[in-house]
Design an enzyme around this catalytic site. Structure first.
Site, PDB file in Angstrom:
ATOM      1  N   GLY A 126       0.827  -1.214   0.000  1.00  0.00           N
ATOM      2  CA  GLY A 126       0.000   0.000   0.000  1.00  0.00           C
ATOM      3  C   GLY A 126       0.854   1.254   0.000  1.00  0.00           C
ATOM      4  O   GLY A 126       0.936   1.960   1.019  1.00  0.00           O
ATOM      5  N   TYR A 127       1.513   1.530  -1.112  1.00  0.00           N
ATOM      6  CA  TYR A 127       2.339   2.739  -1.233  1.00  0.00           C
ATOM      7  C   TYR A 127       1.577   3.806  -2.050  1.00  0.00           C
ATOM      8  O   TYR A 127       1.269   4.870  -1.564  1.00  0.00           O
ATOM      9  CB  TYR A 127       3.659   2.424  -1.956  1.00  0.00           C
ATOM     10  CG  TYR A 127       4.808   1.960  -1.089  1.00  0.00           C
ATOM     11  CD1 TYR A 127       4.606   1.208   0.056  1.00  0.00           C
ATOM     12  CD2 TYR A 127       6.125   2.241  -1.438  1.00  0.00           C
ATOM     13  CE1 TYR A 127       5.679   0.782   0.830  1.00  0.00           C
ATOM     14  CE2 TYR A 127       7.205   1.812  -0.673  1.00  0.00           C
ATOM     15  CZ  TYR A 127       6.978   1.082   0.453  1.00  0.00           C
ATOM     16  OH  TYR A 127       8.046   0.652   1.203  1.00  0.00           O
ATOM     17  N   THR A 160      -1.257  -4.364  -6.200  1.00  0.00           N
ATOM     18  CA  THR A 160      -1.200  -5.637  -6.917  1.00  0.00           C
ATOM     19  C   THR A 160      -1.744  -6.788  -6.063  1.00  0.00           C
ATOM     20  O   THR A 160      -1.305  -6.982  -4.926  1.00  0.00           O
ATOM     21  CB  THR A 160       0.258  -5.935  -7.341  1.00  0.00           C
ATOM     22  OG1 THR A 160       0.702  -4.863  -8.167  1.00  0.00           O
ATOM     23  CG2 THR A 160       0.369  -7.244  -8.109  1.00  0.00           C
ATOM     24  N   GLU A 243      13.005  -3.936  -4.065  1.00  0.00           N
ATOM     25  CA  GLU A 243      12.000  -4.145  -5.112  1.00  0.00           C
ATOM     26  C   GLU A 243      12.643  -3.916  -6.485  1.00  0.00           C
ATOM     27  O   GLU A 243      12.467  -4.703  -7.405  1.00  0.00           O
ATOM     28  CB  GLU A 243      10.825  -3.178  -4.906  1.00  0.00           C
ATOM     29  CG  GLU A 243       9.738  -3.338  -5.974  1.00  0.00           C
ATOM     30  CD  GLU A 243       8.546  -2.396  -5.788  1.00  0.00           C
ATOM     31  OE1 GLU A 243       8.562  -1.565  -4.862  1.00  0.00           O
ATOM     32  OE2 GLU A 243       7.606  -2.508  -6.594  1.00  0.00           O
TER      33      GLU A 243
END
Ligand SMILES: Cc1cc2nc3c(=O)[nH]c(=O)nc-3n(C[C@H](O)[C@H](O)[C@H](O)COP(=O)(O)OP(=O)(O)OC[C@H]3O[C@@H](n4cnc5c(N)ncnc54)[C@H](O)[C@@H]3O)c2cc1C
Length: 396
Positions: A126-127, A160, A243
């Site tokens: 949740g960015y 996602t 990431e």
């Protein structure tokens, strides 16, 4: 950096190769994107590797890592790419897991790491928000401390596979009066908490891979705060470094180029294989040269990591070049299969009256092409990575 294979490494390679051959589920081989797989299908390979003890080769041994050398990890990636196994979901294993064991307290490690390893807890990221993607520090989701919990309100986007998630690691604003980077906190939110709504976004390849997540008066226990309040930007950036280097996908691109070459050998232009034409062979050669250069850069990063130096801003180089190469492979594959690339392949099982036109290798090339457009956007867009390199690597 010594990457030559010793007799032990070669024995390790054989062990890995036969393990994958004997254990990788045959029915997963034909699946192209996660958007068309069920939750259980996505988790199958994860669970097999967990049982074997090979789920997090990159973690410290005390938290479940395998203790493999850099060369062994390289071999592991190569063998998975060679066998075209499904890539594991990064959200728990590569993203929040390392944040928890680096910055979380003992209680949080005990509580969250086992579920990440076993795959029992599915995590989402949740960015991003509608007004905060590249400008992530401008995020508006607010968390207000009330006694022993936070009350969270906000709107996350592009989350996602949130439709399956048990947990979300979430960036929230905890101090509206300080500088953007000094007022963000890193919260772990149980997706079953009242006030959370997940809404699908269907992407242009027709898949349901991303979502919007709405948070309305969501009560999150204060014990789910990672590290210190208002220090979340530090943990968020650490996670983004991991990431980005994970997105490069060098081994998988090598395999994809091999596949592209075999397609271009089968496809004919005026009776001769496409791969023999000057223009196409030049494009493939350029791709291979770029990929070899990227591989050396990735090996340098791996070697630095094995000496305890985490991925720094150079992860941005891996991200840009890796994703450009992935996109060029899907473009050339689409070009190679010609008209058959435009066939819309049905997802799921074919019914008695359905058939897929064209050779098997053309199946899904258009979906793959469309799906891979995302790679230059997610994990921080490639334009933003150029800015990071200019500032942090070149000092401009
Ligand atoms: C398939 C997919 C999955 C994703 N999954 C997740 C997820 O699970 N969790 C999550 O939090 N986020 C996720 N994201 C979000 C992703 O991180 C953002 O889309 C990305 O950071 C870009 O932000 P944005 O979409 O708001 O675009 P914007 O920031 O609005 O940018 C629009 C365009 O402007 C360019 N631009 C913006 N600022 C600058 C600048 N300063 N200099 C040069 N160019 C600039 C960008 O490069 C881009 O081309 C996902 C995105 C996609 C496409």
């Amino acid at each position: 950096m010594d990457m030559s294979f010793s007799p032990e490494d070669l024995a390790f390679r054989d062990e890995v190769r036969s393990f994958i051959a004997e254990n990788y589920p045959k029915d997963l081989k034909s699946r192209r994107t996660r958007g068309e797989m069920t939750k259980e299908e996505i988790l199958t390979w994860h669970r097999i590797l967990y049982k074997k003890g090979w789920i997090v080769p990159h973690w410290p041994v005390e938290y479940g890592g395998t203790g493999w050398t850099t060369t062994q990890r390289y071999i592991w990636n190569e063998e998975n790419a060679r066998a075209e196994t499904q890539a594991l979901l990064p959200f728990g294993l590569a993203m929040v897991g390392p944040v928890i064991f680096n910055y979380g307290n003992e209680e949080q490690k005990k509580r969250f790491l086992p579920g990440i390893l076993s795959g029992d807890d599915w995590w989402c990221q949740g960015y991003s928000e509608p007004g905060a993607g590249s400008d992530l520090a401008g995020l508006k989701t607010r968390a207000v401390r009330e006694g022993d919990h936070y009350v969270v309100n906000g709107h996350k986007i592009w989350t996602t596979l949130a439709q399956y998630a048990d947990w979300m690691f979430c960036l929230v604003r905890t101090d509206p009066n300080s500088k953007p980077q000094e007022s963000i906190s890193f919260l772990l939110i149980d997706m079953k908490t009242p006030g959370i709504t997940v809404r699908p976004i269907i992407t242009m390849d027709g898949a349901h891979e991303v979502n919007e997540v709405f948070l309305e008066d969501v009560k999150v226990p204060a014990e789910n705060l990672i590290g210190e309040e208002n220090k979340g930007w530090t943990y968020a950036k650490f996670l983004l470094g991991n990431e980005r280097s994970g997105i490069a996908g060098v081994s998988r691109s090598k395999k994809a180029i091999e596949r592209l070459k075999s397609i271009a050998t089968a496809e004919l232009v005026d009776g001769a294989p496409l791969i023999k034409t000057d223009e196409f062979s030049r494009k493939v050669a350029e791709l291979e040269i770029d990929l070899t250069a990227l591989e050396v850069t990735e090996l340098r990063t791996l070697a630095a990591e094995s000496k305890g130096r985490g991925p720094g801003p150079e992860a941005s180089i891996l991200k840009i070049k890796g994703t450009e190469i992935q996109q060029r492979i899907t473009e050339l594959t689409l070009e190679a299969v010609g008209n058959y690339g435009h066939v819309n392949v049905p997802t799921g099982e074919l019914t008695g009256n359905e058939f897929i036109a064209g050779p098997d290798y053309s199946n899904g090339s258009a979906q793959n092409y469309f799906n891979m457009r995302k790679t230059s956007i997610y994990g921080g867009s490639n334009e933003i990575q150029h800015n990071i390199i200019a500032k942090m690597v070149l000092g401009l």
